[in-house]
Design a protein around this motif. Sequence first.
Motif, short mmCIF file in Angstrom:
data_model
loop_
_atom_site.label_atom_id
_atom_site.label_comp_id
_atom_site.label_asym_id
_atom_site.label_seq_id
_atom_site.Cartn_x
_atom_site.Cartn_y
_atom_site.Cartn_z
N VAL B 16 21.85 1.72 8.72
CA VAL B 16 21.15 2.04 9.78
C VAL B 16 20.20 2.48 10.18
O VAL B 16 19.41 2.77 10.96
CB VAL B 16 22.64 2.06 10.65
CG1 VAL B 16 22.78 2.98 11.67
CG2 VAL B 16 23.48 0.88 10.64
N LEU B 19 17.21 2.06 8.38
CA LEU B 19 15.84 1.35 9.73
C LEU B 19 16.32 2.34 11.09
O LEU B 19 14.91 3.21 11.54
CB LEU B 19 17.19 0.21 10.46
CG LEU B 19 17.90 -1.07 9.62
CD1 LEU B 19 18.59 -1.63 10.31
CD2 LEU B 19 16.40 -1.13 8.72
N PHE B 20 16.43 3.73 11.15
CA PHE B 20 16.57 4.24 12.32
C PHE B 20 14.50 5.26 11.57
O PHE B 20 14.20 5.30 12.29
CB PHE B 20 17.25 5.29 13.02
CG PHE B 20 18.33 4.64 13.97
CD1 PHE B 20 17.23 4.72 14.95
CD2 PHE B 20 19.25 3.88 13.67
CE1 PHE B 20 18.06 3.61 16.05
CE2 PHE B 20 20.31 2.76 15.42
CZ PHE B 20 19.63 3.70 15.83
N VAL B 22 12.73 4.39 9.02
CA VAL B 22 11.36 3.89 9.68
C VAL B 22 11.05 3.55 10.75
O VAL B 22 9.89 3.69 11.26
CB VAL B 22 12.11 1.92 9.23
CG1 VAL B 22 10.53 1.59 9.47
CG2 VAL B 22 12.45 2.43 7.21
N LEU B 23 12.05 3.56 12.06
CA LEU B 23 11.54 3.13 13.70
C LEU B 23 10.22 5.06 13.69
O LEU B 23 9.50 5.21 14.00
CB LEU B 23 12.79 3.12 14.05
CG LEU B 23 12.78 1.91 13.83
CD1 LEU B 23 14.35 1.66 15.32
CD2 LEU B 23 12.11 0.52 14.73
N LEU B 24 11.16 5.85 13.88
CA LEU B 24 11.19 7.50 13.37
C LEU B 24 9.76 7.78 12.42
O LEU B 24 8.28 8.41 13.53
CB LEU B 24 12.07 8.56 13.02
CG LEU B 24 11.64 10.10 13.35
CD1 LEU B 24 12.60 9.32 15.16
CD2 LEU B 24 13.15 10.75 13.36
N ARG B 26 7.32 5.41 11.78
CA ARG B 26 6.23 4.93 12.71
C ARG B 26 5.52 5.63 14.01
O ARG B 26 5.16 5.62 14.36
CB ARG B 26 6.58 3.03 12.82
CG ARG B 26 6.15 2.43 13.73
CD ARG B 26 4.30 2.01 12.70
NE ARG B 26 3.55 1.27 13.17
CZ ARG B 26 2.36 1.15 12.84
NH1 ARG B 26 2.16 1.03 11.86
NH2 ARG B 26 1.69 -0.11 12.99
N LEU B 27 6.62 6.22 14.71
CA LEU B 27 6.72 6.18 16.06
C LEU B 27 5.73 7.39 15.60
O LEU B 27 4.96 7.97 15.84
CB LEU B 27 7.92 6.97 16.30
CG LEU B 27 7.66 7.23 18.26
CD1 LEU B 27 7.58 5.83 18.06
CD2 LEU B 27 9.12 7.64 18.30
N TRP B 28 6.05 8.74 14.22
CA TRP B 28 5.11 9.42 13.58
C TRP B 28 4.05 9.74 13.45
O TRP B 28 3.04 10.17 14.57
CB TRP B 28 6.21 10.45 12.82
CG TRP B 28 5.31 11.89 12.33
CD1 TRP B 28 4.38 11.73 10.83
CD2 TRP B 28 5.46 12.91 12.41
NE1 TRP B 28 4.14 12.81 10.34
CE2 TRP B 28 4.88 13.13 11.86
CE3 TRP B 28 6.14 13.37 14.10
CZ2 TRP B 28 4.24 15.30 11.75
CZ3 TRP B 28 5.65 15.07 14.25
CH2 TRP B 28 5.22 15.20 12.42
N LEU B 30 2.16 6.35 14.30
CA LEU B 30 1.99 6.41 15.79
C LEU B 30 1.06 6.89 17.05
O LEU B 30 -0.28 7.75 17.83
CB LEU B 30 2.47 5.23 16.68
CG LEU B 30 2.71 3.89 16.14
CD1 LEU B 30 3.03 3.37 16.73
CD2 LEU B 30 0.83 3.01 15.71
#
Lengths: 389, 713
Positions: B16, B19-20, B22-24, B26-28, B30
Motif C-alpha cells: 500500500v 502504491l501511494f 508511485v502516485l506521489l 507521478r504527481l511530483w 506532473l
Amino acid sequence: MTRAIDSIHRRHGDPRFHVDWILVVVAVAITVFGILNIYAARYQWTVDNGLDPYIYVRKQLIAIGLGVVAAVVVAIVDYRRWREFALVFFAATTGALALVAVAGKQINGARAWFEYGGFQLQPAEFAKVTLVLAVAAYASVGRGMLHARELGLALGIAAVPGGLIMLQPDLGTAMVFGAVVMAVLLIAGAQMRHVVVVCILGVVMVVAMLGTNQLKDYQINRLTAFVTPSGPRPGTQATRAERNLEAVRANLRESQTAIGSGGLHGKGYLNGTQTNGKFVPEQHTDFIFSAVGEQFGFVGSTALLGCFALLATRLWRTAKLSRDLFGSLLCVGVLAWLVFQVFENVGMAMGIMPVTGIPLPLMSYGGSSTIAFLIGLGLVCNVHMRQYT
Amino acid sequence: MQQLNGLRLRVLAVVVGALFAVLLGRLWYLQVLSTQDFTRVAQSNQRRSVQLTPTRGRILDRTGLPLATNLASTVITVDRKLITGKRRASDRALLFERVAQVIESDAAAVTTRAATFEARYNDQQYQELDALPLAEGITDTQAIYLRERPEVFPGLDVREAQIRAYPYGSLAAHVVGYVGRITAESKNRYVAKNYQLSDLVGVTGIEQIYEDDLRGVPGKVVFEVDSSNRVISKLSEVAAIPGSDVVLTIDATVQQLAEQALDAELRIRRTEHPRLSAAEQAKGLSVDATFSAPGGSVVVQEPADGSILAMASNPAFDLRELAGGITTERAAKLYCPDEAQTAGLCTEEDKLRAPFLNRAIQGLYPPGSTFKLVTATASLSTRLVSSGHEIDDTGTFVLKDCKSGERCRWQNAGATANGPINIIDALTRSSDVYFYQLGADFWTAKDRFGLAIQDTAERMGFGDLSGVQLPGEQEGYVPTPDRKRARHDANAAAFPEGAYPIGDNINVAVGQGDLLATPLQLANAYSIFANGGHVLSPNVVRAVTAPAVSDDQLGATVRSVGVRELREKLAMPAAVRDPILRGLRGVTASPSGTAYQSFIGFPLDQFRIAGKTGTAQTGSRNFSVDDISLFVGFAPVDIPRYTIAVVMEKSGFGAQAAAPVARLLFEALSGSGTCLPAAVVAIPELVAGSPAESSGALPESCQLYQPGDGYVE
C-alpha cells in the motif's frame, strides 16, 4: 475511586467508547473536499446549460446522508451478527447483478444500472461490500490456513458476481473484485504457490479475453490508451476504433494537462481553466482528481492523497487490532477496495493506469459508490469498536 | 485464537505504501517537474483567436470616383453550435429549409438555396469559430421577418457586413480586377502572409497587384473558450487597420467612352462585308461573309508622363457578377476551359471571346503599318535614308538577287502604285514598297547598322514588358535571326523554320511576319515619339492613399507613382522627328493620307493629329476578313496630350474600323465636336442572368463617323 476504576473497566469494553474518531474525521474531510470539487467540476457546465449549479452537490449530499445512516446502522450491530447474514446479502447482490444484466440501463456501453424515477442504482458497488463480507466470512473459517479446496471454493464464490460484472461489461469493478478477493485470501492464509497459480490463471484469462475479441474496441482502447503511441497510421483514414482511441487519449491528455498546469499551489478554487473549460470529460465522476490537481496543485493533491493514506492506515490498524480473523479480513477487504480504487483512479487521471470507470472513494460523484463505501467504512468502524468485546 | 498472519499484513502495508509512493512520484512529475509544459498547453487550450478582416481599400479613378468599393450588406449567419453534430443534422436541414423559403419564392429555388447553405456548412473556408454566413444581400423585409421569429429560426443572426462592390459593372473591369476566394494552388502563399482561407483576395487587375495595399492589416480578438469552443470571455482585441485606397490614372468618363466606342464599332463591323479580292473569291470565300470582329482594345495615354487615361478591352465582363459568387455554369461559359468545352458547357465561340483576356496588355497582334513609325525612326536615325530620299513605288517590290526558293515579290495593299515618294509620303500613304526597301536595305547593311529596326523597336518598348501595374502583361515578339533560331531549337514542332532570310526583315519593316505587339506597347511607342523620346513605363496607378474619411475626399497620399523612366531616352533630333511628324500628320490631314476619309469634318486645323493606320494580316489563309484594324496616333501635334491606340480583331482596314473609334475619342477629348465624355452612372443591382458586358451604347451626341469607300491602305 474503586467505583471509578470499575466503571472504566466496564466501559473499557463498551463499543461506544471505541469509535475510531480519526477514521471518521478523515472520512468526513475527504467527503467534504469531494463535494467542493464536484461543485467546481460541474459549475460551468450547469451554468452553460442553464441549470442550478448546486444540482450535483445536492444529489451527492442526499447520497452521503443515506450512506452515513447506513454506515451507522452497520456499525451498531455487532459485525459478528452480520457475519450470519453474509451469505444472504451476498446472494441478494448477486441476484441484483444478474437482474441488471438483463433489465439494467445501459450507460457508456455498460449495462450496470437500475433506473427508477430519475434515480440510478449500481448493484456492483453494493456487491463490493457483500463480497468483502462473504469472502471474509468464508475465509476466516480456515483459521489462518487455506487449503487448495477452500481457496478454490472462495474464488468460486467470488467468481459469480465477478463474472456477472464482466458481462455488463465493467472491467474496472471486476478488477476491484479481484484485488479485494486476493487481498483477503492472502491475509486469510492462502498458500503462496496457490496464489501464484491463481495469478497465472488470471493473466491467462485476461490475455484470452483480449485475444478472442471478447472486448469491444473502445474497451481495449481505454485499457491501452495510456501506453500506445498516438495517431492513426500515417496515410490511412482513421477507423472508428482509432478515432475512439484518439478520444480516450485526448481525455487522458486533458486530464494530465489539468493536473500538470495546477503546479505547486494550484490555480485556486473555481479558477481551473481546464475545469471551467470542460476540457476533461467525466470530471465530476471518474476524473475528479484532475479538478483537485488543477485547483489545489501539488500541495492540495498531496494533502488528499495523505488523507487517503491516513484512512488506509486506520483500516490497516483496525485489521491488526481486531479480536478475530473475520474482523481483520473485513478490514483488509475494505482496505484493498480503498487502495485499489485510489491507485487506479488517481493513476488513470495522471496517465499511468488504464482508463476504467472506477470512482475515487468518497470523492467521485455517484450515489451507489458513495453509499457502498460508507457502509464499508461502517464495517471497519464496527470492528474497531468491538476490538475488546 | 489469533490466526492473523502478521508478516503478510506487514507486506500488505508495504505494498500500500509503495502504491501511494508511485502516485506521489507521478504527481511530483506532473505538477512540479513538468508544470510549465502543461501550463503552456492549458493556455493554448483555452485561447482562440478570431481574425478581424480589415475594410478593403477602394479603387478610385483619377477624379476619386470609386470603381471598386465596399457596401454594407445584410448578412444572415447561424450559430454553428445549434446545427453541428449528428443529432442536429435534422434541425439543420429544417432550419436551412425555412430560411431558404424566406429568401426564395419558388420551390426549385428554395431547394437550390438550401443546398447552398449545406454546401457552405461543409465548406472548410468558413471559420469554425465564427457564425456560419448563410446568405448575403438580404432585403430589409426579409431581415425583419427573420429577426422577429427567433423561435422559428433558432441561432439565426442578421447582421451588417461589408461586401466588395463594383458600382459600374463592367467599366474598366480588366484594369480594376476583382476579388475571389483563395484557391488551392495559391493557398500556401496566402497562408504564409497570415491570410485566413475565408478571406477574399484580389484575383486579377489592380485588385491583385495592389493586394497588399488594399488589404490593410487584419485585427485580432482573443477569446477564452471552453472545450466546445464556446466563448467564455474576451481576452484582448486589436482592431483591424483598413486598407489603403488606390487611385488610378484612369478617367472613368474617358474609359466609358472608349469602351462604348469600341463596342459600337465592333458591332458595326459585324454587319459589314469585306471587299473581296479575286483571289479570295477564288478560294471560295462567300461574298456574304461579314467581319467577325470578335474583340479589340483601346488605349488612351498621356504621352507626357505615360499615364493611362483609358484601357478598354472588348469583350468585357461584369465585375459584380464575379464579386457576387458566380454559378458554375456561368463560370464555365465565361472562362470556357477545355474540360467545359468538351462537356458542352461552352462553345468554341465562347472560348474565342475570352472576356477575361485584357487585350490591351495580353492581346498580341502584328502591328502592321503602325510599326512604320519604328522603321522610319530607325532609317532616319541611322541616316539610311534622308527625308528627301525617294523610292519609286510601282506597287510591287521585287527583291534584287533573289535566291531561288525564297519569296521575291511583295505588293502594296491593293497593289496601288504611289510613284516616286519620299519617307513623308510613304508614311502618309502607307507605302509598303518604300518600307520593304528599307527592310531589305537594313538587312543588306546589317554590318553597318546592325539590326537597326529591331534595336529601335526594342528601345521603343517592343518585345518587352512595359511595366504597367497590371498582372499578366505579354512581352510581344520582335524577330531577330538569333531569336528565331533559338525559338526553333527550343521547339522545332511549333516553329519549323529556323533560318532568317532577308524576307523576314522585309516583313518586319512593315510590321508583319512574326512581329507581335500589345496595344499598350503600340500606344507607348507613339507616346515615346510624341514626348520627344522619353521612354516611360505606362502608369495605371497614380497614388496609394490612406483610407478616406468620407467618400467624397481622398485620404493622405501614402505613396505616389511618378514618371517612371523605363529605358534611356531615345535621341529624337529634328532631322528624325520632323519628317515623321509630317508624314503622320498627313495620314489624317492629307487627301492622300490613309485615314483622310475617316477624319473628314474633324477640325484638324485646331487639333492636329499625327497618326498611322494599320491593317495587319493574320492567319495562314490571308483573308481580308481576318485583317486586324489598327490606328495609333497622338494629338495635338505641338504639345501632345493624348496618344490613342485602337486595335480591332478581324475588322478590316485600319481606316475603316479603328480610325473612326480614334476619331471619336479625339473629338471628345479635344471638345471639338458634339461628343463629350459623359459622367458615368452607377448601375443598379445586378439582376441574375443579365450581367453588363459592355458600358452600353454610345450617347446620342457621339456618333462614329463612317468613312466613305475612298480610303486606301
